[in-house]
Design a protein around this motif. Sequence first.
Motif, PDB file in Angstrom:
ATOM      1  N   GLU A 102       0.817  -1.218   0.000  1.00 57.67           N
ATOM      2  CA  GLU A 102       0.000   0.000   0.000  1.00 57.67           C
ATOM      3  C   GLU A 102       0.853   1.271   0.000  1.00 57.67           C
ATOM      4  O   GLU A 102       0.332   2.378  -0.203  1.00 57.67           O
ATOM      5  CB  GLU A 102      -0.955   0.023   1.193  1.00 57.67           C
ATOM      6  CG  GLU A 102      -0.294  -0.119   2.535  1.00 57.67           C
ATOM      7  CD  GLU A 102      -0.303  -1.553   3.051  1.00 57.67           C
ATOM      8  OE1 GLU A 102      -0.441  -1.722   4.288  1.00 57.67           O
ATOM      9  OE2 GLU A 102      -0.179  -2.484   2.237  1.00 57.67           O
ATOM     10  N   ASN A 103       2.171   1.140   0.244  1.00 57.33           N
ATOM     11  CA  ASN A 103       3.070   2.288   0.210  1.00 57.33           C
ATOM     12  C   ASN A 103       3.831   2.386  -1.109  1.00 57.33           C
ATOM     13  O   ASN A 103       4.836   3.096  -1.193  1.00 57.33           O
ATOM     14  CB  ASN A 103       4.068   2.210   1.359  1.00 57.33           C
ATOM     15  CG  ASN A 103       3.420   2.442   2.711  1.00 57.33           C
ATOM     16  OD1 ASN A 103       2.378   3.081   2.807  1.00 57.33           O
ATOM     17  ND2 ASN A 103       4.005   1.907   3.761  1.00 57.33           N
ATOM     18  N   GLY A 123      -1.973  -4.493  -3.460  1.00 58.80           N
ATOM     19  CA  GLY A 123      -2.627  -3.279  -2.982  1.00 58.80           C
ATOM     20  C   GLY A 123      -1.872  -2.003  -3.309  1.00 58.80           C
ATOM     21  O   GLY A 123      -2.053  -0.978  -2.643  1.00 58.80           O
ATOM     22  N   LEU A 125      -0.844   1.376  -5.534  1.00 57.24           N
ATOM     23  CA  LEU A 125      -1.603   2.410  -6.236  1.00 57.24           C
ATOM     24  C   LEU A 125      -1.038   2.568  -7.649  1.00 57.24           C
ATOM     25  O   LEU A 125       0.170   2.749  -7.823  1.00 57.24           O
ATOM     26  CB  LEU A 125      -1.502   3.727  -5.466  1.00 57.24           C
ATOM     27  CG  LEU A 125      -2.231   4.948  -6.010  1.00 57.24           C
ATOM     28  CD1 LEU A 125      -3.730   4.708  -6.092  1.00 57.24           C
ATOM     29  CD2 LEU A 125      -1.929   6.173  -5.143  1.00 57.24           C
ATOM     30  N   ARG A 147      -9.382  -7.811  -3.750  1.00 54.11           N
ATOM     31  CA  ARG A 147      -9.388  -6.410  -3.357  1.00 54.11           C
ATOM     32  C   ARG A 147      -9.567  -5.547  -4.603  1.00 54.11           C
ATOM     33  O   ARG A 147      -9.232  -5.966  -5.714  1.00 54.11           O
ATOM     34  CB  ARG A 147      -8.087  -6.043  -2.639  1.00 54.11           C
ATOM     35  CG  ARG A 147      -6.850  -6.145  -3.492  1.00 54.11           C
ATOM     36  CD  ARG A 147      -5.627  -5.654  -2.717  1.00 54.11           C
ATOM     37  NE  ARG A 147      -5.135  -6.643  -1.785  1.00 54.11           N
ATOM     38  CZ  ARG A 147      -4.281  -6.399  -0.811  1.00 54.11           C
ATOM     39  NH1 ARG A 147      -3.854  -5.170  -0.619  1.00 54.11           N
ATOM     40  NH2 ARG A 147      -3.867  -7.343  -0.006  1.00 54.11           N
ATOM     41  N   ARG A 150      -6.537  -0.106  -6.932  1.00 51.31           N
ATOM     42  CA  ARG A 150      -6.356   1.292  -6.536  1.00 51.31           C
ATOM     43  C   ARG A 150      -5.708   2.056  -7.688  1.00 51.31           C
ATOM     44  O   ARG A 150      -4.713   1.605  -8.246  1.00 51.31           O
ATOM     45  CB  ARG A 150      -5.476   1.396  -5.296  1.00 51.31           C
ATOM     46  CG  ARG A 150      -6.013   0.691  -4.068  1.00 51.31           C
ATOM     47  CD  ARG A 150      -5.000   0.763  -2.931  1.00 51.31           C
ATOM     48  NE  ARG A 150      -4.676   2.151  -2.606  1.00 51.31           N
ATOM     49  CZ  ARG A 150      -3.455   2.555  -2.227  1.00 51.31           C
ATOM     50  NH1 ARG A 150      -2.454   1.703  -2.179  1.00 51.31           N
ATOM     51  NH2 ARG A 150      -3.249   3.827  -1.927  1.00 51.31           N
TER      52      ARG A 150
END
Length: 458
Positions: A102-103, A123, A125, A147, A150
């Motif tokens: 996510e980072n 996850g 982006l 999921r 993103r």
Amino acid sequence: MPTLPAHPDPDTDRILDSGMLHELSYAFGGPFHFLLPHRFDANLAAFRTALHDAGVEGRVYYAKKANKAAVWTERCAAHQAGVDVASAPELREALGHGVRGENIVVTGPAKSDELLRLAVLQGALVAVDALDELDLLITLALTGTIRPARLLLRRLPSAQPHSRFGMNDAELETALDRCVRAGDAVRMEGFSFHLSGYAIQPRADLAGELVDLCLKARVLGLQADRISIGGGFAVDYSAADHWHTFLAEQKPEHYHAKKAFRTGDFYPYHSPVAGADALRAILATVPQGGRDTLAARLTDTGTLLMTEPGRALLAGAGSTVFRIQGVKERAGYRIVTVDGTSLSLSEQWFNSEYLPDPQLVTPSGRDHGAHTGEVHPACVGGASCLESDMVTWRKVPFPARPRGGDLLVYPNTAGYQMDSNESPFHDLPLPSKVVIDRLGVDHLGERPRWRLDRRPAR
């Protein structure tokens, strides 16, 4: 002859004076780079402080393409910073060195199926650059993932309409409609742009446009709570007077074979507003047509700001070391040949020259002989059999006569210089990277401590 001294750097000077560089050169049998992770940490902290002082919620992502060393992603993981990647191997390496999915933000044009699939699974982006890429991402998100995908939508800058990056107004309208139709399969988190150059006002103007696009997207039911302004934060290598004097004085006869460079092709080695200060300036600027600063606009609309600096996080964080293999006399100057090639100093890739002066380190110390007041001009050639393999075309006025076995240390090369273009040409090994972990005095004494970077040269 014109000269361009780099800003004084006590950390680098201490390493040059420690005596360790000749030992490392002997051990590696070729050129090498040394890295200073504490400088990366300080640069990261400065960017975060700029955001905090402006009252802006923001995140900093290290642009991994700026340098391949593992130590930088390790520092990102340690400080919960993000990483900007553009390939599946870069994404896997960031994950492997502890950066959470996510980072990570995935940029670059026309991303492969493999890269997009891995990004969705972890996850990360994704900055979507085109409609066909968006369609592929939505398809991947609808087929078996647990999921949502993103994503950001990348805007084509109106000030740079010929850029190959980003979508125009009509394409963005279509992209927003497809994101709405995709429902829970995607999470459209905002917009991004890629803008060439280092000017402050155009970045603030385009960032203001992205905030307006976020507000429009929220009306459609999309999250759209962040924008990315990418990188483009200059690094200040040399003092203003030195830079302007150099530009005014340099001419073809100051270069080997009277090589001529266009001044406009040189990197701006002096920048009055650089690094985190450039971010401060962008945040304090009023976007075109607005009344409030960009910082106020971001805060009022609850919009998070993403930045993706590369060179600016690596400012002062590393240098490149070559050993002199031979010296050839020419009328009025010398041709020095070192144990590596210009591929390890990537400015030649841009038909330009890396201009900050290299320092001469002899076995008896840095710039030995400077007290004589003499200068010893020399250009620097690579070890290959190509006429164009010049590490430095310029006849650098060294304070001592370069000799075989001396070292040349090119300062501040960590950002986009030391490994962007490297190749094992002539079967020469790629330069090793040495991480200097400890510069302070401790129970082991004053000598700097080093280790090899955990990413092997390849």
